[in-house]
Motif scaffolding. Structure first.
Motif, PDB file in Angstrom:
ATOM      1  N   LEU A  61     -12.759 -88.591 -21.133  1.00 47.73           N
ATOM      2  CA  LEU A  61     -13.764 -89.220 -20.287  1.00 47.73           C
ATOM      3  C   LEU A  61     -13.764 -88.475 -18.956  1.00 47.73           C
ATOM      4  CD1 LEU A  61     -15.730 -91.619 -19.637  1.00 47.73           C
ATOM      5  CD2 LEU A  61     -13.722 -92.819 -18.763  1.00 47.73           C
ATOM      6  N   ILE A  62     -14.872 -87.799 -18.659  1.00 50.08           N
ATOM      7  CA  ILE A  62     -14.988 -87.040 -17.413  1.00 50.08           C
ATOM      8  C   ILE A  62     -15.849 -87.859 -16.469  1.00 50.08           C
ATOM      9  CG2 ILE A  62     -15.800 -84.903 -16.367  1.00 50.08           C
ATOM     10  CD1 ILE A  62     -15.292 -83.567 -19.119  1.00 50.08           C
ATOM     11  N   VAL A  63     -15.345 -88.088 -15.259  1.00 45.92           N
ATOM     12  CA  VAL A  63     -15.997 -88.984 -14.318  1.00 45.92           C
ATOM     13  C   VAL A  63     -16.604 -88.199 -13.157  1.00 45.92           C
ATOM     14  CG1 VAL A  63     -15.653 -90.959 -12.790  1.00 45.92           C
ATOM     15  CG2 VAL A  63     -14.307 -90.770 -14.899  1.00 45.92           C
ATOM     16  N   ALA A  64     -17.884 -88.450 -12.883  1.00 44.62           N
ATOM     17  CA  ALA A  64     -18.550 -87.855 -11.720  1.00 44.62           C
ATOM     18  C   ALA A  64     -18.914 -88.995 -10.775  1.00 44.62           C
ATOM     19  CB  ALA A  64     -19.791 -87.079 -12.133  1.00 44.62           C
ATOM     20  N   GLY A  69     -16.102 -76.744 -20.589  1.00 43.28           N
ATOM     21  CA  GLY A  69     -15.967 -78.190 -20.401  1.00 43.28           C
ATOM     22  C   GLY A  69     -14.704 -78.652 -19.689  1.00 43.28           C
ATOM     23  N   ARG A  70     -14.368 -79.869 -19.863  1.00 43.71           N
ATOM     24  CA  ARG A  70     -13.171 -80.507 -19.303  1.00 43.71           C
ATOM     25  C   ARG A  70     -13.263 -80.750 -17.801  1.00 43.71           C
ATOM     26  NH1 ARG A  70     -12.441 -80.996 -24.183  1.00 43.71           N
ATOM     27  NH2 ARG A  70     -10.500 -80.591 -25.256  1.00 43.71           N
ATOM     28  N   GLY A  71     -14.459 -80.993 -17.292  1.00 44.49           N
ATOM     29  CA  GLY A  71     -14.596 -81.444 -15.918  1.00 44.49           C
ATOM     30  C   GLY A  71     -14.484 -80.381 -14.852  1.00 44.49           C
ATOM     31  N   GLU A  72     -14.529 -79.124 -15.265  1.00 40.15           N
ATOM     32  CA  GLU A  72     -14.443 -78.050 -14.281  1.00 40.15           C
ATOM     33  C   GLU A  72     -15.845 -77.683 -13.819  1.00 40.15           C
ATOM     34  OE1 GLU A  72     -11.508 -74.567 -14.393  1.00 40.15           O
ATOM     35  OE2 GLU A  72     -13.342 -73.806 -15.338  1.00 40.15           O
ATOM     36  N   GLY A  73     -16.073 -77.836 -12.506  1.00 39.12           N
ATOM     37  CA  GLY A  73     -17.373 -77.533 -11.943  1.00 39.12           C
ATOM     38  C   GLY A  73     -17.278 -76.393 -10.950  1.00 39.12           C
ATOM     39  N   LEU A  74     -18.426 -75.824 -10.646  1.00 38.20           N
ATOM     40  CA  LEU A  74     -18.490 -74.709  -9.718  1.00 38.20           C
ATOM     41  C   LEU A  74     -19.475 -75.045  -8.612  1.00 38.20           C
ATOM     42  CD1 LEU A  74     -17.738 -71.762  -9.013  1.00 38.20           C
ATOM     43  CD2 LEU A  74     -19.655 -71.057 -10.464  1.00 38.20           C
ATOM     44  N   PHE A  75     -19.015 -75.000  -7.371  1.00 33.73           N
ATOM     45  CA  PHE A  75     -19.854 -75.254  -6.221  1.00 33.73           C
ATOM     46  C   PHE A  75     -20.629 -73.984  -5.876  1.00 33.73           C
ATOM     47  CE2 PHE A  75     -20.380 -75.100  -1.565  1.00 33.73           C
ATOM     48  CZ  PHE A  75     -21.217 -76.199  -1.414  1.00 33.73           C
ATOM     49  N   VAL A  76     -21.945 -74.114  -5.712  1.00 32.65           N
ATOM     50  CA  VAL A  76     -22.790 -72.983  -5.330  1.00 32.65           C
ATOM     51  C   VAL A  76     -23.406 -73.319  -3.973  1.00 32.65           C
ATOM     52  CG1 VAL A  76     -24.742 -71.512  -5.950  1.00 32.65           C
ATOM     53  CG2 VAL A  76     -23.273 -72.463  -7.749  1.00 32.65           C
ATOM     54  N   ALA A  77     -23.009 -72.568  -2.965  1.00 35.37           N
ATOM     55  CA  ALA A  77     -23.499 -72.783  -1.605  1.00 35.37           C
ATOM     56  C   ALA A  77     -24.932 -72.265  -1.477  1.00 35.37           C
ATOM     57  CB  ALA A  77     -22.592 -72.058  -0.604  1.00 35.37           C
ATOM     58  N   PRO A  78     -25.667 -72.759  -0.472  1.00 31.15           N
ATOM     59  CA  PRO A  78     -26.988 -72.197  -0.216  1.00 31.15           C
ATOM     60  C   PRO A  78     -26.879 -70.695   0.049  1.00 31.15           C
ATOM     61  CG  PRO A  78     -26.614 -74.147   1.138  1.00 31.15           C
ATOM     62  CD  PRO A  78     -25.310 -73.803   0.483  1.00 31.15           C
ATOM     63  N   ARG A  79     -27.989 -70.003  -0.203  1.00 28.94           N
ATOM     64  CA  ARG A  79     -28.075 -68.558   0.031  1.00 28.94           C
ATOM     65  C   ARG A  79     -27.042 -67.782  -0.782  1.00 28.94           C
ATOM     66  NH1 ARG A  79     -29.540 -67.457   6.146  1.00 28.94           N
ATOM     67  NH2 ARG A  79     -27.704 -66.171   5.885  1.00 28.94           N
ATOM     68  N   THR A  80     -26.815 -68.257  -2.018  1.00 25.41           N
ATOM     69  CA  THR A  80     -25.952 -67.569  -2.973  1.00 25.41           C
ATOM     70  C   THR A  80     -26.786 -67.287  -4.221  1.00 25.41           C
ATOM     71  OG1 THR A  80     -24.001 -68.762  -2.178  1.00 25.41           O
ATOM     72  CG2 THR A  80     -23.830 -67.700  -4.337  1.00 25.41           C
ATOM     73  N   TRP A  81     -26.938 -66.000  -4.555  1.00 28.86           N
ATOM     74  CA  TRP A  81     -27.681 -65.617  -5.747  1.00 28.86           C
ATOM     75  C   TRP A  81     -26.867 -66.014  -6.964  1.00 28.86           C
ATOM     76  CZ3 TRP A  81     -32.578 -64.076  -5.833  1.00 28.86           C
ATOM     77  CH2 TRP A  81     -33.087 -63.526  -7.017  1.00 28.86           C
ATOM     78  N   CYS A  82     -27.517 -66.629  -7.952  1.00 29.98           N
ATOM     79  CA  CYS A  82     -26.803 -67.165  -9.120  1.00 29.98           C
ATOM     80  C   CYS A  82     -27.515 -66.738 -10.406  1.00 29.98           C
ATOM     81  CB  CYS A  82     -26.768 -68.689  -9.019  1.00 29.98           C
ATOM     82  SG  CYS A  82     -25.832 -69.500 -10.313  1.00 29.98           S
ATOM     83  N   VAL A  83     -26.736 -66.163 -11.316  1.00 29.75           N
ATOM     84  CA  VAL A  83     -27.246 -65.784 -12.637  1.00 29.75           C
ATOM     85  C   VAL A  83     -26.352 -66.445 -13.684  1.00 29.75           C
ATOM     86  CG1 VAL A  83     -27.712 -63.887 -14.237  1.00 29.75           C
ATOM     87  CG2 VAL A  83     -28.134 -63.583 -11.787  1.00 29.75           C
ATOM     88  N   LEU A  84     -26.971 -67.122 -14.640  1.00 27.99           N
ATOM     89  CA  LEU A  84     -26.257 -67.794 -15.725  1.00 27.99           C
ATOM     90  C   LEU A  84     -26.474 -67.006 -17.003  1.00 27.99           C
ATOM     91  CD1 LEU A  84     -27.652 -71.328 -14.855  1.00 27.99           C
ATOM     92  CD2 LEU A  84     -25.425 -70.423 -14.194  1.00 27.99           C
ATOM     93  N   SER A  85     -25.388 -66.716 -17.728  1.00 29.89           N
ATOM     94  CA  SER A  85     -25.506 -65.909 -18.944  1.00 29.89           C
ATOM     95  C   SER A  85     -24.401 -66.283 -19.923  1.00 29.89           C
ATOM     96  CB  SER A  85     -25.432 -64.413 -18.598  1.00 29.89           C
ATOM     97  OG  SER A  85     -24.168 -64.102 -18.034  1.00 29.89           O
TER      98      SER A  85
END
Length: 127
Positions: free
Chosen positions: A14-17, A77-93
């Protein structure tokens, strides 16, 4: 990185946000699913909005670029998230089959907050 609390027992995980405990007030939540093999998403940055990326199922690679250096991070998975600050270029692959990515955002969608051109992004972060 941001770790969401995970409760594990014989029934599973159970992952809680807790939204009040997020690194910013959440105004929007969206999901990215069914990305075709070899497909990519993102290729943009936000002017003001902050995001927290959470791999709900499967895995994906996130490339973050602040205009000076790039960093590749594998999310799974397993509740690990990544914080993306403003003005940060992001590519998902490199989405695994069946991968689901949840994105918690600090602002409602606003097209004027989007930076979709990499040359414009570099100009903005340079000065």
């Amino acid at each position: 990185m941001w770790q969401l609390p995970t409760i594990t027992d014989v029934r599973g995980h159970l992952i809680v946000a807790e939204l009040a405990a997020m690194p910013f007030p959440v105004q929007r939540l969206f999901f990215i699913t069914d990305v075709p093999a070899g497909g990519t998403r993102g290729h943009d940055a936000q002017r003001a909005s902050q995001e927290l990326l959470l791999a709900v199922s499967g895995s994906m690679s996130v490339t973050l670029d602040d205009g000076r250096r790039k960093q590749d991070i594998m999310l799974s998975g397993r509740g690990e998230g990544l914080f993306v600050a403003p003005r940060t270029w992001c590519v998902l692959s490199r989405f695994s089959p069946g991968a689901v990515l949840a994105v918690f955002a600090s602002h409602p969608y606003d097209e004027s907050d989007q930076i979709r051109d990499y040359a414009e992004f570099l100009s903005i972060v340079a000065g």
